[in-house]
Structure formats: C-alpha cells, structure tokens
Design an enzyme around this catalytic site. Structure first.
Site, short mmCIF file in Angstrom:
data_model
loop_
_atom_site.label_atom_id
_atom_site.label_comp_id
_atom_site.label_asym_id
_atom_site.label_seq_id
_atom_site.Cartn_x
_atom_site.Cartn_y
_atom_site.Cartn_z
N HIS A 1 38.77 30.82 29.32
CA HIS A 1 39.16 31.87 28.37
C HIS A 1 39.49 31.19 27.05
O HIS A 1 39.92 30.05 27.00
CB HIS A 1 40.39 32.59 28.95
CG HIS A 1 40.81 33.81 28.20
ND1 HIS A 1 41.52 33.76 27.01
CD2 HIS A 1 40.67 35.13 28.49
CE1 HIS A 1 41.78 34.99 26.61
NE2 HIS A 1 41.28 35.84 27.47
N GLN B 1 44.31 34.96 36.40
CA GLN B 1 43.44 35.80 37.25
C GLN B 1 43.59 35.45 38.73
O GLN B 1 42.76 35.87 39.54
CB GLN B 1 41.98 35.62 36.81
CG GLN B 1 41.71 35.99 35.36
CD GLN B 1 41.78 37.48 35.10
OE1 GLN B 1 41.72 38.29 36.01
NE2 GLN B 1 41.93 37.86 33.84
N LYS C 1 48.99 41.34 34.26
CA LYS C 1 47.81 41.28 35.13
C LYS C 1 48.18 41.33 36.61
O LYS C 1 47.31 41.30 37.47
CB LYS C 1 47.00 40.02 34.83
CG LYS C 1 46.40 39.99 33.42
CD LYS C 1 45.58 38.76 33.20
CE LYS C 1 45.17 38.57 31.75
NZ LYS C 1 44.19 39.55 31.26
#
Length: 407
Positions: free
Chosen positions: A124, A204, A227
């Site tokens: 990212h 993630q 998240k």
C-alpha cells in the site's frame, strides 16, 4: 461447516438493513473500511453520554474513568495480539500514522547514508511513501522484493537482498489489492538471521487471522481500528520494548514528557513517550468493543467462514465472460480483484452501485501493483464475516449485467 449464525451477525450491523438506490445494500468494500456493530455504536454513545473527559491528566472522577477505559483498550490489544507487555502497545491514528512513526523515529536513530530498507512490490502507498521520504532524507536506498504473476513474493530474490546494509524490512501481512497472504514467518526468519528488524503491516490481517507477535517474533506490527469493525481515527503500533526504548519520540507535546523546562525536557516512559497530545479518546476506548466483538465470534470461525465465501465467490465469478483475476496466490485472504475484457473497472463499479452493490474500483493505493499487471486498476470485492453467498450471487449477476451493457 462453521459455528457462526450469519443472520444473527448481520442483525448486529444496523447499516446492513438500509437500501441504496432502492436496492438492498450489498457491502463488499470491507478492505477500505468495515461496518460497525451495534455494540461499537453503543460504546461510542456511552462514552459521550457517561464519561467524556480528557485522559491521563485529571484527578477528577470523569477523567479517571476515561483514563481507566482507555488503558483497558491498551491491555485488550495486548491480549489480542499476544504482546508481552501492555506498554509495547502505542495508540496511534491508524496504520499510516504507525508506519510514519516508525519511519521517522527508527529512521532517525538507525538509518544512515548508504543503508538499505526493503519493502515489497505489493505494498500500500502508506508502506511505500514514508520509506521513500526517509531514504531521500538520509540518502539511503529503498529495495523492492519482486512478485510473480500470481501475486506471490520472490523469496529467493528477497533472501539475496538482505545484507549488512539492510536496516529494516517492512512488508504487508495481507495485500489489500491482491489478497495475498505473505509468508511472513520466513520473511522474519531470514531478516533476523541478518539481525534485521521487521515491520508487518497487518491492516488487512487482524480482522481475518489470529496474530501472536511473540510467536512470530516480529519487531513492529501496525493496524487500524476501522478495518476491524471499530471506529475510525485510531490504530495501533506494537513494537518490541528494546526498539521503542531506543527510538526518539515522534512528536513533542503533552503526555510524552516527564519534566519540561526551557533548558531541558525529559521524555516520558513507554507507551506515553510516543503519544503526544490528546488522543482520539472516544475511538481509543471503543476499539475495546470491536475487539470484544471479534473475540465473541472467534477468529478461527471467522477465517473458516470467509475462506468458504472466498472460494464460492471465485468460482461464481468465473462465469463472467472475459474476466481476469488479479492476484491468484495459493494463500489468500478474503479479497477478489478482477478486470473484464473490454471494460473499465470504474464503469463496472458505477453500474454495480446503481444496483446497491458497493465495491472498490481503482488502484487501491497500490499503483505499482497495477503497473506490474499493465492495468489502470481493478474491481475489488473485499469480504467480511457479515457477507453471504446470496450477496455474492447478487455481485455476479451485477457484473454480468454491467458487462452486457459495456461490451
């Protein structure tokens, strides 16, 4: 097959009851942010209703209970990731803030001209740009682990990169753009063989996989609350005590000091040394409720359910003529990225939105990944524990409809 009552779980998330463009919401953008269960929403309301006050500062009752609640979250995070000490848990604004903290503070102390930092080809932007900035400032060199067509890292190339000049390896646990689960134990083992510390971007991963930082022997681990079914504006930096003690503070201000005079300032002990100023107290406290929610379902149960959903979605989407999956690693978490011949991802995303289906389109803050595949971006469906096979069916039907309109 699993121990979860998915309909009961869906009932915990109020937003899933709403409609978008007159259609039931199908929310498949969980890699960007997850929806919040009622328990988290209630915790936010309870904070402002019952205890709103600054933390670590006051002797009065509200400040004391707010401080206690804030520190409960720190201990809850410690347990969640199995850190050895609660003071190894630094509360930040999010993953990006955590990575920038390490790049700035570790970089200031340990990185010098000619040194090398290793990242991977699937990072990212928030795990690329801070290291580029550091390397530019310090005249250091940024090296990139290549990946193959499936979206898997070239571990031989990585092993060959490690040398006496390597000062840090910073890689993601799970790719936000491809869903690849990286071989992090091997990454850490090879780095430590050269006495090189490792930072893992787990933004993630923490909502999908069990993490034990002591078992992994990782030096730094970062993630975001939003998240993992928690509030925005809060995240975590875990760091081994030896590294955090060796690093200078990130910012100056309140809380991070012991004594201040115009002649000299003495910095506070861990974790407060890295927590200057008033934190996002509400988010810090209510992250606790999100962790409790995940724990109540069980990460093993979540992973088993999401793996089944991912397999189902991958199989069903193969029905779409001209589809090409971007990221086909053997080990994947619940992300499906794809393009369809003759279409632009944005156009598919717009049509899906008209059908009430929320996906992400574009480069997903991973432009180098898209450049490697020679595409402008992908359609990304990222799954969470509240998603269903019926929603996957709606996605497949929606993509087929979009392709029929566009090709």
């Amino acid at each position: 097959m699993n121990n979860l009552d998915i309909q009961a779980i869906r009932a915990d998330f109020p937003i899933l009851k709403r409609e978008v463009n007159g259609k039931p919401l199908v929310y498949l953008d969980n890699g960007a942010t997850t929806q919040k269960p009622q328990a988290v929403i209630d915790a936010i309301m309870a904070y402002y209703t019952d205890m709103n006050s600054n933390v670590h500062r006051g002797v009065h009752y509200l400040s004391q209970i707010s401080t206690d609640a804030f520190e409960v979250t720190r201990r809850k995070v410690q347990e969640f990731i199995h850190a050895e000490h609660d003071y190894e848990v630094i509360i930040t604004k999010g993953t990006t803030d955590s990575i920038n903290l390490v790049a700035t503070c570790y970089g200031q102390e340990f990185v010098h001209e000619g040194d090398e930092i290793i990242i991977s080809a699937m990072e990212h932007h928030s795990n690329i740009v801070p290291w580029q900035m550091l390397c530019e400032t310090k005249k250091a060199v940024l090296k990139v682990i290549p990946m193959n067509e499936a979206g898997e890292l070239d571990m031989d190339a990585y092993a060959a990169m490690l040398n006496d000049k390597t000062k840090l390896v910073s890689v993601n646990y799970v790719s936000n753009a491809l869903g690849t689960i990286n071989p992090i134990r091997e990454i850490i083992r090879l780095a430590h063989a050269k006495n090189v510390p490792v930072l893992l971007d787990a933004a993630q991963a923490v909502q999908h996989l069990k993490i034990d930082v002591q078992e992994l022997d990782v030096d730094f681990l970062v993630f975001s609350g939003h998240k993992m079914y928690g509030p925005t504006g809060v995240g975590v930096l875990y760091g081994k005590e030896k590294w955090l003690n060796a690093m200078p503070p990130y910012q100056g201000g309140g809380d991070m000091i012991k004594d201040v005079s115009f002649e000299k300032t003495t910095y506070n002990e861990l974790p407060f040394k890295f927590e200057a100023g008033t934190p996002n107290i509400e988010a810090g406290i209510t992250l606790n409720a999100a962790i409790d929610y995940i724990n109540s379902l069980g990460l093993d149960n979540i992973k088993a359910y999401e793996d089944d959903l991912l397999a189902y979605a991958t199989e069903r989407l193969q029905e779409v003529e001209g589809i090409r999956f971007i990221g086909t690693a053997k080990e994947k978490s619940s992300v499906i990225s794809f393009v369809v011949d003759g279409t632009h991802p944005y156009d598919i995303g717009v049509i899906l939105d008209k059908l009430g289906i929320a996906v992400r389109t574009g480069h997903h803050c991973a432009q180098p990944v898209m450049e490697q595949y020679g595409i402008p971006g992908t359609v990304r469906a990222s799954l969470a524990v509240y998603n269903t096979k019926e929603e996957i069916d709606a996605l497949v039907a929606g993509v087929k409809r979009a392709v029929a309109m566009l090709v």
